[in-house]
Write a protein that holds these residues in place. Sequence first.
Motif, PDB file in Angstrom:
ATOM      1  N   MET A   1       0.825  -1.216   0.000  1.00 42.94           N
ATOM      2  CA  MET A   1       0.000   0.000   0.000  1.00 42.94           C
ATOM      3  C   MET A   1       0.857   1.262   0.000  1.00 42.94           C
ATOM      4  SD  MET A   1      -3.253  -0.825   0.040  1.00 42.94           S
ATOM      5  CE  MET A   1      -4.163   0.472   0.859  1.00 42.94           C
ATOM      6  N   SER A   2       2.144   1.141  -0.384  1.00 45.23           N
ATOM      7  CA  SER A   2       3.035   2.302  -0.298  1.00 45.23           C
ATOM      8  C   SER A   2       3.016   3.164  -1.547  1.00 45.23           C
ATOM      9  CB  SER A   2       4.467   1.833  -0.021  1.00 45.23           C
ATOM     10  OG  SER A   2       4.914   0.993  -1.080  1.00 45.23           O
ATOM     11  N   SER A   3       2.508   2.636  -2.657  1.00 46.49           N
ATOM     12  CA  SER A   3       2.561   3.386  -3.902  1.00 46.49           C
ATOM     13  C   SER A   3       1.452   4.426  -3.986  1.00 46.49           C
ATOM     14  CB  SER A   3       2.452   2.423  -5.078  1.00 46.49           C
ATOM     15  OG  SER A   3       1.216   1.735  -5.042  1.00 46.49           O
ATOM     16  N   LYS A   4       1.642   5.380  -4.881  1.00 46.84           N
ATOM     17  CA  LYS A   4       0.638   6.409  -5.121  1.00 46.84           C
ATOM     18  C   LYS A   4      -0.307   5.973  -6.240  1.00 46.84           C
ATOM     19  CE  LYS A   4       3.587  10.250  -3.647  1.00 46.84           C
ATOM     20  NZ  LYS A   4       4.261  11.514  -4.061  1.00 46.84           N
ATOM     21  N   ILE A   5      -1.475   6.600  -6.277  1.00 41.45           N
ATOM     22  CA  ILE A   5      -2.452   6.341  -7.337  1.00 41.45           C
ATOM     23  C   ILE A   5      -2.211   7.386  -8.420  1.00 41.45           C
ATOM     24  CG2 ILE A   5      -4.901   6.099  -7.875  1.00 41.45           C
ATOM     25  CD1 ILE A   5      -5.274   5.896  -4.719  1.00 41.45           C
TER      26      ILE A   5
ATOM     27  N   GLY B   1      -7.789  14.622  -6.341  1.00 39.68           N
ATOM     28  CA  GLY B   1      -6.699  14.432  -7.290  1.00 39.68           C
ATOM     29  C   GLY B   1      -5.359  14.842  -6.701  1.00 39.68           C
ATOM     30  N   GLU B   2      -5.338  15.978  -5.997  1.00 42.08           N
ATOM     31  CA  GLU B   2      -4.103  16.445  -5.361  1.00 42.08           C
ATOM     32  C   GLU B   2      -3.657  15.488  -4.257  1.00 42.08           C
ATOM     33  OE1 GLU B   2      -4.991  20.377  -4.068  1.00 42.08           O
ATOM     34  OE2 GLU B   2      -5.177  21.179  -6.118  1.00 42.08           O
ATOM     35  N   ALA B   3      -4.634  14.981  -3.495  1.00 43.89           N
ATOM     36  CA  ALA B   3      -4.301  14.052  -2.415  1.00 43.89           C
ATOM     37  C   ALA B   3      -3.667  12.778  -2.974  1.00 43.89           C
ATOM     38  CB  ALA B   3      -5.558  13.719  -1.617  1.00 43.89           C
ATOM     39  N   ARG B   4      -4.193  12.280  -4.095  1.00 51.31           N
ATOM     40  CA  ARG B   4      -3.627  11.071  -4.699  1.00 51.31           C
ATOM     41  C   ARG B   4      -2.231  11.324  -5.251  1.00 51.31           C
ATOM     42  NH1 ARG B   4      -8.276   7.701  -7.881  1.00 51.31           N
ATOM     43  NH2 ARG B   4      -7.445   8.792  -9.694  1.00 51.31           N
ATOM     44  N   ALA B   5      -2.010  12.538  -5.743  1.00 49.38           N
ATOM     45  CA  ALA B   5      -0.697  12.856  -6.304  1.00 49.38           C
ATOM     46  C   ALA B   5       0.367  13.030  -5.218  1.00 49.38           C
ATOM     47  CB  ALA B   5      -0.788  14.134  -7.138  1.00 49.38           C
ATOM     48  N   GLU B   6      -0.057  13.452  -4.036  1.00 47.87           N
ATOM     49  CA  GLU B   6       0.907  13.812  -2.988  1.00 47.87           C
ATOM     50  C   GLU B   6       1.103  12.739  -1.926  1.00 47.87           C
ATOM     51  OE1 GLU B   6      -0.482  17.500  -1.411  1.00 47.87           O
ATOM     52  OE2 GLU B   6      -0.283  18.572  -3.331  1.00 47.87           O
ATOM     53  N   HIS B   7       0.148  11.792  -1.837  1.00 47.46           N
ATOM     54  CA  HIS B   7       0.203  10.810  -0.753  1.00 47.46           C
ATOM     55  C   HIS B   7       0.094   9.388  -1.296  1.00 47.46           C
ATOM     56  CE1 HIS B   7      -0.210  13.928   2.343  1.00 47.46           C
ATOM     57  NE2 HIS B   7      -1.115  14.477   1.552  1.00 47.46           N
ATOM     58  N   THR B   8       0.730   8.479  -0.590  1.00 48.26           N
ATOM     59  CA  THR B   8       0.602   7.063  -0.944  1.00 48.26           C
ATOM     60  C   THR B   8      -0.758   6.540  -0.486  1.00 48.26           C
ATOM     61  OG1 THR B   8       1.500   6.274   1.153  1.00 48.26           O
ATOM     62  CG2 THR B   8       3.085   6.753  -0.616  1.00 48.26           C
ATOM     63  N   ARG B   9      -1.090   5.338  -0.956  1.00 44.51           N
ATOM     64  CA  ARG B   9      -2.326   4.702  -0.513  1.00 44.51           C
ATOM     65  C   ARG B   9      -2.378   4.576   1.013  1.00 44.51           C
ATOM     66  NH1 ARG B   9      -1.286   2.396  -5.586  1.00 44.51           N
ATOM     67  NH2 ARG B   9      -3.155   1.882  -6.836  1.00 44.51           N
ATOM     68  N   GLY B  10      -1.268   4.154   1.592  1.00 43.69           N
ATOM     69  CA  GLY B  10      -1.211   4.018   3.046  1.00 43.69           C
ATOM     70  C   GLY B  10      -1.440   5.325   3.758  1.00 43.69           C
ATOM     71  N   GLU B  11      -0.854   6.404   3.247  1.00 42.21           N
ATOM     72  CA  GLU B  11      -1.043   7.718   3.868  1.00 42.21           C
ATOM     73  C   GLU B  11      -2.467   8.214   3.731  1.00 42.21           C
ATOM     74  OE1 GLU B  11       3.547   9.308   3.139  1.00 42.21           O
ATOM     75  OE2 GLU B  11       1.944   9.833   1.726  1.00 42.21           O
ATOM     76  N   LEU B  12      -3.098   7.955   2.586  1.00 39.81           N
ATOM     77  CA  LEU B  12      -4.498   8.375   2.395  1.00 39.81           C
ATOM     78  C   LEU B  12      -5.425   7.677   3.378  1.00 39.81           C
ATOM     79  CD1 LEU B  12      -4.774   8.399  -1.503  1.00 39.81           C
ATOM     80  CD2 LEU B  12      -4.664  10.381   0.001  1.00 39.81           C
ATOM     81  N   ALA B  13      -5.086   6.454   3.759  1.00 40.03           N
ATOM     82  CA  ALA B  13      -5.942   5.665   4.652  1.00 40.03           C
ATOM     83  C   ALA B  13      -5.680   5.933   6.128  1.00 40.03           C
ATOM     84  CB  ALA B  13      -5.754   4.182   4.365  1.00 40.03           C
ATOM     85  N   GLU B  14      -4.619   6.671   6.451  1.00 36.86           N
ATOM     86  CA  GLU B  14      -4.293   6.922   7.855  1.00 36.86           C
ATOM     87  C   GLU B  14      -5.398   7.710   8.548  1.00 36.86           C
ATOM     88  OE1 GLU B  14      -0.575   8.938   7.780  1.00 36.86           O
ATOM     89  OE2 GLU B  14       0.610   7.101   7.509  1.00 36.86           O
ATOM     90  N   SER B  15      -5.646   7.361   9.797  1.00 35.57           N
ATOM     91  CA  SER B  15      -6.656   8.049  10.604  1.00 35.57           C
ATOM     92  C   SER B  15      -5.976   8.822  11.716  1.00 35.57           C
ATOM     93  CB  SER B  15      -7.650   7.049  11.205  1.00 35.57           C
ATOM     94  OG  SER B  15      -8.305   6.334  10.192  1.00 35.57           O
ATOM     95  N   SER B  16      -6.370  10.094  11.877  1.00 35.62           N
ATOM     96  CA  SER B  16      -5.718  10.934  12.871  1.00 35.62           C
ATOM     97  C   SER B  16      -6.670  11.409  13.970  1.00 35.62           C
ATOM     98  CB  SER B  16      -5.104  12.164  12.193  1.00 35.62           C
ATOM     99  OG  SER B  16      -6.116  12.893  11.503  1.00 35.62           O
TER     100      SER B  16
END
Length: 272
Positions: A1-5, A34-49
Amino acid sequence: MSSKITWPVPDPAAPPEAHPALVSAALSAARAYGEARAEHTRGELAESSRTGADGTATMRVDELVEGAIADTARRHRVNLLSEEVGFVDNASALTMVVDPVDGSNNAASGVPLSCFAGVMVEDGVPTEALTCWLDTGRCWHAIVGEDTAYRTSGRTELDGAALGLLRPHPEIGRSWWHLAERAERVRVLGTTCLEAALVAEGSFDAFVDPGNDAHRIVDLAAALVMVPAAGGVVRDVFDRPLEIDTDLTRRWSGVVAATPELAERIIETVRG
């Protein structure tokens, strides 16, 4: 899940007659996604804070898209009700009720099944809805009291129906299986707002939460406008009233069906 979309997100094809605040919110959602996918990996997009206003964990993808929509609501001077931030009072008689990214898990993983869904509400009454499929730009729009360009399938019987269902949680396994046995086809897409739009246009006969109480009002608000305009109905399995409420901890088991008769057959099957 480390790659970007890497696949780009198109601008939504919203109709020109849609409310400007809805159109702007949909555009902001698509571009922020679109910006979120370009800047973050799949794992980062799924992180909960943190925990959102609906009582569930907020994913990074939700937070980034919702932030862009909140800015849009301020610019258009309308209030905002959204699943993560809750109610934002911008001193207006109009409130925009939104699910910024319906299908967050799909969106974070790169599964192209997620959408923006928004509803304009005036003094507590829904007036207009816009649902936009984020990965394709395709949109569905409806205004209360006006015909839509699409219609439901018109199916009245559960036997042989094409159903969308939530995934089969253990506590609803029996009712889930009873529905699946009677249906000709079952799909589990993981995005209520998109599945409701597919019911409105006749691609699905119905979409059901078979008693899990998974739905908040932001999941069902667009369907409450869009589906009746196309000839269908939206109900709760346990016949609780579906109300626009700023308390996002309230839950329903939504039934989005092509006809009142089909909704009744589904509810009888779940409750029986």
